[in-house]
Design an enzyme around this catalytic site. Sequence first.
Site, PDB file in Angstrom:
ATOM      1  N   ILE A 118      15.777 113.903   2.141  1.00 23.47           N
ATOM      2  CA  ILE A 118      14.606 114.759   2.349  1.00 23.47           C
ATOM      3  C   ILE A 118      14.987 116.229   2.515  1.00 23.47           C
ATOM      4  O   ILE A 118      14.174 117.109   2.323  1.00 23.47           O
ATOM      5  CB  ILE A 118      13.784 114.220   3.538  1.00 23.47           C
ATOM      6  CG1 ILE A 118      12.356 114.743   3.491  1.00 23.47           C
ATOM      7  CG2 ILE A 118      14.471 114.513   4.874  1.00 23.47           C
ATOM      8  CD1 ILE A 118      11.387 113.859   4.251  1.00 23.47           C
TER       9      ILE A 118
ATOM     10  N   TYR B 138      12.452  99.984  16.264  1.00 25.99           N
ATOM     11  CA  TYR B 138      13.440  99.910  15.170  1.00 25.99           C
ATOM     12  C   TYR B 138      13.729  98.446  14.835  1.00 25.99           C
ATOM     13  O   TYR B 138      13.694  98.044  13.670  1.00 25.99           O
ATOM     14  CB  TYR B 138      14.702 100.640  15.635  1.00 25.99           C
ATOM     15  CG  TYR B 138      15.902 100.547  14.728  1.00 25.99           C
ATOM     16  CD1 TYR B 138      15.913 101.171  13.486  1.00 25.99           C
ATOM     17  CD2 TYR B 138      17.057  99.868  15.138  1.00 25.99           C
ATOM     18  CE1 TYR B 138      17.037 101.112  12.672  1.00 25.99           C
ATOM     19  CE2 TYR B 138      18.184  99.819  14.335  1.00 25.99           C
ATOM     20  CZ  TYR B 138      18.173 100.438  13.103  1.00 25.99           C
ATOM     21  OH  TYR B 138      19.280 100.381  12.299  1.00 25.99           O
TER      22      TYR B 138
HETATM   23  C1  AKB Z   1      21.663 101.713  16.133  1.00 22.76           C
HETATM   24  O1  AKB Z   1      22.428 101.714  17.109  1.00 22.76           O
HETATM   25  O2  AKB Z   1      20.464 101.959  16.202  1.00 22.76           O
HETATM   26  C2  AKB Z   1      22.238 101.354  14.792  1.00 22.76           C
HETATM   27  C3  AKB Z   1      22.124  99.887  14.518  1.00 22.76           C
HETATM   28  C4  AKB Z   1      22.932  98.933  15.282  1.00 22.76           C
HETATM   29  O3  AKB Z   1      21.370  99.501  13.678  1.00 22.76           O
HETATM   30  N1  AKB Z   1      23.603 101.754  14.701  1.00 22.76           N
END
Ligand code: AKB
Length: 316
Positions: free
Chosen positions: A35, A144
């Site tokens: 980006i 995440y």
């Molecule tokens: C994080 O720590 O968010 C990344 C992962 C383990 O996906 N490195």
Amino acid sequence: MERILVIGANGQIGSELVDALAAKHGAENVVAADISHASLYGAKIYEVVDVLNTDRLAEIHDKYEITQVYQLAALLSATGEKAPLKAWTLNMDGLLNILELARIRGEAGKPLKVFWPSSIAAFGPNTEAVNTPQYTVMDPNTIYGISKLAGERLCEYYFQKYNVDVRSIRYPGIISYKSPPGGGTTDYAIAIFHSALKGETYSCFLEAQQSLPMIYMPDAIRATISLMEAPIENIKIRSSYNVSGMSFNPQELTSEITKNLPNFQVHYAPDSRQAIAASWPQSLNDEAAYQDWGWKAEIDLNALVTDMLKNVRVTN
Ligand code: AKB
């Protein structure tokens, strides 16, 4: 001949993957995209691409007649907790845009092979934490991790329903020196080297005994390219493969560093990232990756520390 697009080319994995793919396929066949306005790592071909812009994605695929795409643009665990909606939109819509493009191109007789990274973050507090199996409870509690688990289900869905050749790895924490730490929970294991080599005491945001699965970047790149090159009939798992390098905790990493830098000290000040780490596996079972496409880690903690100390010293 492959024509390869790497989205997120200025990030931790992208910055090293572009070079590895260029060495294999020729720099003229690898398009680095991100980006920001320019390539931070001197890619021969660079395009400004926002993975949320579907018109731009289609334009770039047509312009270069792309046959493989690595969709690496994402917000990581710690950054994601500060901006959950942004993380969800980028992580989910980014993947979905690529899967849709691959579906449409496949239906038009122009197949697009896709790589997308999942993570140990797709597991959660009720997952078996030691030697975590390929198939087990998955109850992530970070935005995440939730996006990674949902993404895995989308990958399998697009393969089963539309025959999209999408492949994925559940990366452990990746240790590397080329790019700066990028908002992950495992990034303490990168930052610690920078403090050690500056002669500073490192303030560690995880507890001393918090073990996590980790992998050194050259092994991570080798795993990624091996998976993408494996014959299609060998790819039995279309969600995402467990891939392991090694496991260690901050105290074990510190002891290894002090073999080289005896005066180095770490002070422990766990913050909100400790709770994230505590919800993740401590070690992974990657037998399925070995069975299906021959994965085997080569770099252990000792070799990682020696190489990081050599290379972080150069870039500091
Ligand atoms: C994080 O720590 O968010 C990344 C992962 C383990 O996906 N490195």
